[in-house]
Design an enzyme around this catalytic site. Structure first.
Site, PDB file in Angstrom:
ATOM      1  N   GLY A 213      40.105  46.208  32.587  1.00 34.84           N
ATOM      2  CA  GLY A 213      39.504  47.431  32.043  1.00 34.84           C
ATOM      3  C   GLY A 213      38.089  47.205  31.551  1.00 34.84           C
ATOM      4  O   GLY A 213      37.175  48.004  31.826  1.00 34.84           O
TER       5      GLY A 213
ATOM      6  N   HIS B  29      27.820  33.446  45.497  1.00 35.94           N
ATOM      7  CA  HIS B  29      27.696  34.470  46.538  1.00 35.94           C
ATOM      8  C   HIS B  29      27.330  35.851  45.998  1.00 35.94           C
ATOM      9  O   HIS B  29      26.670  36.626  46.696  1.00 35.94           O
ATOM     10  CB  HIS B  29      29.006  34.587  47.328  1.00 35.94           C
ATOM     11  CG  HIS B  29      29.246  33.436  48.244  1.00 35.94           C
ATOM     12  ND1 HIS B  29      30.204  33.448  49.228  1.00 35.94           N
ATOM     13  CD2 HIS B  29      28.636  32.215  48.328  1.00 35.94           C
ATOM     14  CE1 HIS B  29      30.186  32.291  49.895  1.00 35.94           C
ATOM     15  NE2 HIS B  29      29.255  31.528  49.345  1.00 35.94           N
ATOM     16  N   ASN B  30      27.790  36.176  44.810  1.00 36.63           N
ATOM     17  CA  ASN B  30      27.602  37.544  44.283  1.00 36.63           C
ATOM     18  C   ASN B  30      26.566  37.628  43.183  1.00 36.63           C
ATOM     19  O   ASN B  30      26.285  38.718  42.683  1.00 36.63           O
ATOM     20  CB  ASN B  30      28.936  38.105  43.761  1.00 36.63           C
ATOM     21  CG  ASN B  30      30.080  37.909  44.734  1.00 36.63           C
ATOM     22  OD1 ASN B  30      31.073  37.267  44.403  1.00 36.63           O
ATOM     23  ND2 ASN B  30      29.941  38.416  45.951  1.00 36.63           N
TER      24      ASN B  30
ATOM     25  N   CYS C 158      39.564  41.282  27.805  1.00 32.97           N
ATOM     26  CA  CYS C 158      40.561  42.191  27.252  1.00 32.97           C
ATOM     27  C   CYS C 158      41.924  41.594  27.643  1.00 32.97           C
ATOM     28  O   CYS C 158      42.000  40.410  27.967  1.00 32.97           O
ATOM     29  CB  CYS C 158      40.361  43.629  27.719  1.00 32.97           C
ATOM     30  SG  CYS C 158      40.512  43.926  29.489  1.00 32.97           S
ATOM     31  N   GLY C 159      42.977  42.380  27.595  1.00 36.11           N
ATOM     32  CA  GLY C 159      44.288  41.815  27.912  1.00 36.11           C
ATOM     33  C   GLY C 159      44.336  41.260  29.318  1.00 36.11           C
ATOM     34  O   GLY C 159      44.788  40.136  29.545  1.00 36.11           O
ATOM     35  N   THR C 160      43.892  42.046  30.273  1.00 42.88           N
ATOM     36  CA  THR C 160      43.889  41.613  31.673  1.00 42.88           C
ATOM     37  C   THR C 160      42.511  41.217  32.181  1.00 42.88           C
ATOM     38  O   THR C 160      42.399  40.647  33.271  1.00 42.88           O
ATOM     39  CB  THR C 160      44.375  42.766  32.573  1.00 42.88           C
ATOM     40  OG1 THR C 160      43.483  43.877  32.378  1.00 42.88           O
ATOM     41  CG2 THR C 160      45.807  43.168  32.230  1.00 42.88           C
ATOM     42  N   GLY C 161      41.468  41.604  31.469  1.00 47.50           N
ATOM     43  CA  GLY C 161      40.098  41.436  31.958  1.00 47.50           C
ATOM     44  C   GLY C 161      39.663  42.577  32.861  1.00 47.50           C
ATOM     45  O   GLY C 161      38.485  42.684  33.211  1.00 47.50           O
TER      46      GLY C 161
ATOM     47  N   ARG D  82      21.472  34.939  52.841  1.00 52.12           N
ATOM     48  CA  ARG D  82      22.217  36.107  53.297  1.00 52.12           C
ATOM     49  C   ARG D  82      22.957  36.784  52.146  1.00 52.12           C
ATOM     50  O   ARG D  82      23.223  37.989  52.175  1.00 52.12           O
ATOM     51  CB  ARG D  82      23.193  35.730  54.411  1.00 52.12           C
ATOM     52  CG  ARG D  82      24.358  34.854  53.975  1.00 52.12           C
ATOM     53  CD  ARG D  82      25.210  34.423  55.165  1.00 52.12           C
ATOM     54  NE  ARG D  82      26.425  33.727  54.782  1.00 52.12           N
ATOM     55  CZ  ARG D  82      26.480  32.451  54.406  1.00 52.12           C
ATOM     56  NH1 ARG D  82      25.377  31.739  54.358  1.00 52.12           N
ATOM     57  NH2 ARG D  82      27.625  31.892  54.078  1.00 52.12           N
ATOM     58  N   HIS D  83      23.281  35.997  51.123  1.00 53.39           N
ATOM     59  CA  HIS D  83      23.979  36.577  49.980  1.00 53.39           C
ATOM     60  C   HIS D  83      23.067  37.498  49.182  1.00 53.39           C
ATOM     61  O   HIS D  83      23.517  38.480  48.589  1.00 53.39           O
ATOM     62  CB  HIS D  83      24.551  35.474  49.095  1.00 53.39           C
ATOM     63  CG  HIS D  83      25.459  34.540  49.827  1.00 53.39           C
ATOM     64  ND1 HIS D  83      26.638  34.962  50.401  1.00 53.39           N
ATOM     65  CD2 HIS D  83      25.335  33.219  50.123  1.00 53.39           C
ATOM     66  CE1 HIS D  83      27.219  33.940  51.010  1.00 53.39           C
ATOM     67  NE2 HIS D  83      26.452  32.873  50.858  1.00 53.39           N
TER      68      HIS D  83
ATOM     69  N   ARG E  90      23.111  40.958  50.556  1.00 58.42           N
ATOM     70  CA  ARG E  90      24.319  41.711  50.191  1.00 58.42           C
ATOM     71  C   ARG E  90      24.287  42.132  48.723  1.00 58.42           C
ATOM     72  O   ARG E  90      24.721  43.248  48.381  1.00 58.42           O
ATOM     73  CB  ARG E  90      25.553  40.853  50.499  1.00 58.42           C
ATOM     74  CG  ARG E  90      25.674  40.579  51.990  1.00 58.42           C
ATOM     75  CD  ARG E  90      26.593  39.427  52.305  1.00 58.42           C
ATOM     76  NE  ARG E  90      26.561  39.149  53.748  1.00 58.42           N
ATOM     77  CZ  ARG E  90      27.031  38.025  54.288  1.00 58.42           C
ATOM     78  NH1 ARG E  90      27.570  37.090  53.525  1.00 58.42           N
ATOM     79  NH2 ARG E  90      26.954  37.845  55.594  1.00 58.42           N
TER      80      ARG E  90
ATOM     81  N   HIS F 181      40.779  44.058  21.108  1.00 62.26           N
ATOM     82  CA  HIS F 181      41.668  43.409  20.154  1.00 62.26           C
ATOM     83  C   HIS F 181      42.600  42.373  20.792  1.00 62.26           C
ATOM     84  O   HIS F 181      43.134  41.508  20.100  1.00 62.26           O
ATOM     85  CB  HIS F 181      42.515  44.471  19.447  1.00 62.26           C
ATOM     86  CG  HIS F 181      43.235  45.367  20.403  1.00 62.26           C
ATOM     87  ND1 HIS F 181      42.612  46.451  21.007  1.00 62.26           N
ATOM     88  CD2 HIS F 181      44.487  45.324  20.910  1.00 62.26           C
ATOM     89  CE1 HIS F 181      43.476  47.030  21.816  1.00 62.26           C
ATOM     90  NE2 HIS F 181      44.604  46.375  21.783  1.00 62.26           N
TER      91      HIS F 181
ATOM     92  N   ARG G 167      45.725  37.846  28.282  1.00 62.43           N
ATOM     93  CA  ARG G 167      47.175  37.885  28.470  1.00 62.43           C
ATOM     94  C   ARG G 167      47.568  37.360  29.850  1.00 62.43           C
ATOM     95  O   ARG G 167      48.726  37.482  30.259  1.00 62.43           O
ATOM     96  CB  ARG G 167      47.685  39.322  28.288  1.00 62.43           C
ATOM     97  CG  ARG G 167      47.507  39.843  26.861  1.00 62.43           C
ATOM     98  CD  ARG G 167      47.844  41.311  26.736  1.00 62.43           C
ATOM     99  NE  ARG G 167      47.698  41.773  25.351  1.00 62.43           N
ATOM    100  CZ  ARG G 167      47.583  43.051  24.993  1.00 62.43           C
ATOM    101  NH1 ARG G 167      47.595  44.008  25.922  1.00 62.43           N
ATOM    102  NH2 ARG G 167      47.442  43.379  23.735  1.00 62.43           N
TER     103      ARG G 167
END
Ligand code: RB5
Length: 149
Positions: free
Chosen positions: A74, A102-103, A69-72, A136-137, A140, A13, A113
């Site tokens: 959770g 890389h990932n 989400c609010g912070t990203g 190399r990535h 990993r 929300h 937020r």
């Protein structure tokens, strides 16, 4: 490069408006947004929405996922519980480039937020235009996958 242009979007929300702005943006960039909601700002539970989006990415139905989400934080934690998903929270453009290069991240998480719409769209653009570098990535990233077994 994948021919799958589908990007699943979901949020809780706290991020309805930003999620919808991102959906419009990615569509304008030639992607196919798959917005799985929620569509109202009624209080809800981010793990459900993160997992639902992650399953569509893990199954191959969608090439990428963008979750909020609010912070990203959770919703990212929930998404990363689904095997095959590599999701990072980004609040800057450089990190968005790096989690692709890389990932080999297949999901991006944003905090509604934490960052404003302008920066969010810049981060999304960086994520979608950066390519995994392999080499190399890849070794990993394969090691991350092995942790799922
Ligand atoms: C909801 O209030 C908030 O906890 C959620 O949006 C998110 O920030 C959690 O990580």
């Amino acid at each position: 490069m994948s021919t799958n242009k589908r990007i699943v979007l979901s949020s809780d929300h706290a991020a309805i408006d930003l999620r919808q702005a991102i959906a419009a943006y990615v569509e304008a960039q030639g992607w196919e947004p798959v917005d799985i909601g929620p569509m109202t700002s009624e209080s809800t539970h981010y793990p459900e929405h993160g997992a639902a989006a992650a399953r569509l990415v893990a199954s191959g139905d969608c090439r990428f996922g963008i979750i909020l989400c609010g912070t990203g934080q959770g919703i990212m934690m929930a998404a990363n519980k689904i095997n095959g998903v590599r999701c990072g929270v980004c609040s800057d453009v450089f990190s968005a480039q790096m989690i692709r290069q890389h990932n080999d991240a297949n999901m991006l998480s944003l905090g509604a937020r934490v960052i404003d719409e302008k920066l969010a769209l810049e981060i999304v653009a960086a994520f979608l235009t950066s390519e995994f570098e392999g080499g190399r990535h890849a070794t990993r990233v394969d090691m991350i996958g092995a942790l799922e077994a």
